[in-house]
Design an enzyme around this catalytic site. Structure first.
Site, PDB file in Angstrom:
ATOM      1  N   CYS A  32       0.909  -1.146   0.269  1.00  0.00           N
ATOM      2  CA  CYS A  32      -0.166  -0.009  -0.004  1.00  0.00           C
ATOM      3  C   CYS A  32       0.794   1.427  -0.002  1.00  0.00           C
ATOM      4  CB  CYS A  32      -0.772   0.010   1.170  1.00  0.00           C
ATOM      5  SG  CYS A  32      -2.208  -1.261   1.328  1.00  0.00           S
ATOM      6  N   ASP A 450      19.691  37.663 -12.397  1.00  0.00           N
ATOM      7  CA  ASP A 450      18.221  37.954 -12.870  1.00  0.00           C
ATOM      8  C   ASP A 450      17.801  39.153 -12.408  1.00  0.00           C
ATOM      9  OD1 ASP A 450      15.994  36.076 -14.373  1.00  0.00           O
ATOM     10  OD2 ASP A 450      15.011  37.390 -12.878  1.00  0.00           O
TER      11      ASP A 450
END
Length: 506
Positions: A32, A450
């Site tokens: 599971c 940037d």
């Protein structure tokens, strides 16, 4: 994590760990996901596995209730740059199904024996078993969302024969293909795919993710950059749909993804000319929407920075968008050099109109596939109206991608790819870093020059001096820090002087 902490995650049904590991129960023979709603088994009856393939290899079958094969992928494979991480990214792309283990090893630059040994040692399963688990998942999706015949599904999922398909389905799900089809979940079920479609030729999928998901910011990002003919975003914020064309190994496709998030999934619809491309198409969409991210790990690391913590708390689940086609993203990054986002989008539209491959049948506003790299390497590109130096850079990049000088596939060595990009005339650190972040899905890229990042840092009150030193504590999630700065709220006027001529935004 150790086994005790894993068991505590199982006891608390903690969905944060779905996909990070699997647990199996010796008394039932079932494996599971950690968040399975079934009764928690006793500790002595539980074993843990790093992959579903390892659990299957130990003789356990998939739980029909929690469908552990439908979990998001582990963020570890994107964060890791070693052989295992690169191999997992390529296997998810379907390379083993198309090229075999030798093809996988050749792409990685190792022998097939080394690849087999490394994967078995760390994951408990080799490349064939990992690919088999993926084929089984694809087959289950097709069985439960289409009315295709079993033989068609077998070959579409990548099985070599119908017998192999039948045996694998019985082994993994303890059901025949017809029995698995009859066990399809209802539309409102949390785990698994949606109910069968009403539109012929459309495959509905639920693309799982973990934790919170900042869908608005990601759809804003895509909408600002959508190239006419290849992409479109329709609808109002909060209920938008992103659509785009895909060039796939066996054919073409169109992907549609809805902005509204379900209980841990995005609704997606795929139209494919070849069903064999289902696995590849779904994985490329997952990369674009960064669905395998671990927002809990990102928030824990970035939240330790006193200033970044405010941005993380204000925008939980912010993702770092990837790219469905790395070569395309690289070309678009060069088109966007030294211009605004809107101008880069216009240039992209002109490039598609002049060199894109028309779809056999347009689908609304989607009319073309993005141009082939081989075609761009030979094109003059004068119709773009760009300076000759930038057109030369675009041709140089396209030639390097076409002849293999630069490799940007899912299993590429990121350091080597960045070095190769920087070796091309006209490509600087910002462009190479941006390509690495988006085309190669690197979660740990820092774009120090940037202008938009620096503006976001000022708005957030983060000193821009000493960025590299400060960002050391953000690793390995620096790409997410970049997106937090790009999305930092404009709490005060900010008109910084650009510190680079390469970028005015992400």
């Amino acid at each position: 994590m150790n086994e005790d902490s894993r068991y505590e995650a199982v006891r608390s049904r903690d969905a944060r760990f779905d996909g990070a590991f699997f647990f199996a129960v010796s008394t039932t023979g079932i494996y599971c996901r950690p968040s399975c709603p079934a009764t928690t088994p006793r500790r002595r009856n539980v074993a843990f596995f790093p992959t579903s393939a390892a659990a299957q290899g130990s003789g356990f079958r998939a739980c029909r209730r929690c469908r552990p094969d439908a979990v998001p992928g582990s963020a570890e494979w994107n964060a890791r740059a070693d052989l295992v991480g690169r191999a997992m990214r390529l296997i998810s792309e379907g390379v083993v199904d198309r090229e075999g283990v030798r093809g996988l090893a050749a792409r990685l630059g190792y022998s097939a024996r080394q690849v087999q040994r490394q994967l078995n040692a760390e994951l408990g399963a080799g490349p064939v078993a990992l690919a088999r688990a993926q084929r089984a998942h694809t087959a289950r999706v097709l069985l439960q969302t289409t009315e295709l015949q079993a033989a068609e599904i077998a070959f579409a999922a990548g099985f070599a024969s119908v017998r192999q398909f039948n045996d694998t389905i019985k082994e993994i799900y303890a059901l025949t293909p017809s029995g698995l089809r009859a066990a399809r979940p209802g539309k409102g079920t949390r785990f698994g795919p949606v109910a069968p479609p009403t539109t012929p030729g459309v495959l509905p999928l639920r693309l799982a993710f973990r934790g919170p998901y900042a869908a608005r910011q990601l759809f804003d990002h895509l909408q600002r950059r959508a190239i006419t003919g290849v992409e479109e975003v329709s609808g109002e914020p909060g209920a938008r749909t992103y659509r785009r064309t895909l060039r796939l190994p066996h054919g073409t496709g169109i992907a549609e993804v809805d902005e509204a998030a379900g209980d841990g999934w995005l609704d997606c619809r795929l139209r494919l000319t070849e069903l064999r491309d289902l696995t590849t198409a779904s994985q490329r969409v997952r990369r674009l929407f960064d669905l395998d991210a671990d927002p809990y790990a990102v928030a824990e690391r970035l939240g330790a920075d006193s200033v970044l913590a405010r941005l993380v708390d204000g925008c939980p689940g912010l993702r770092s968008p990837g790219a469905p086609a790395p070569d395309e993203l690289a070309v678009r990054a060069v088109l966007g050099q030294q211009v605004s986002v809107a101008a880069g989008r216009t240039l992209g539209g002109a490039l598609v109109a002049a060199h894109g491959e028309p779809l056999p049948e347009p689908a609304g506003a989607l009319t073309h596939l993005f141009p082939r790299i081989e075609d761009l390497a030979q094109a003059t590109l004068t119709e773009l109206g760009m300076p000759g130096s930038r057109r030369a850079t675009l041709r140089t990049l396209s030639s390097a991608l076409a002849d293999g000088t630069v490799v940007l596939d899912a299993g590429a060595d990121r350091d080597e790819a960045e070095r190769a990009l920087l070796g091309l005339r006209g490509i600087g650190p910002w462009t190479a870093g941006y390509i690495r972040m988006r085309a190669l899905g690197d979660p740990d890229v820092l774009l120090t020059g940037d202008a938009a990042v620096l503006a976001g840092m000022r708005r957030a009150g983060v000193p821009t001096a000493g960025l590299k030193e400060r960002a050391t504590s953000w690793r390995p999630w620096r790409s997410y820090a970049m997106h937090h700065f790009w999305n930092a709220p404009a709490t005060e006027p900010a008109n910084p002087r650009p510190t680079t001529t390469e970028s005015t935004g992400p």
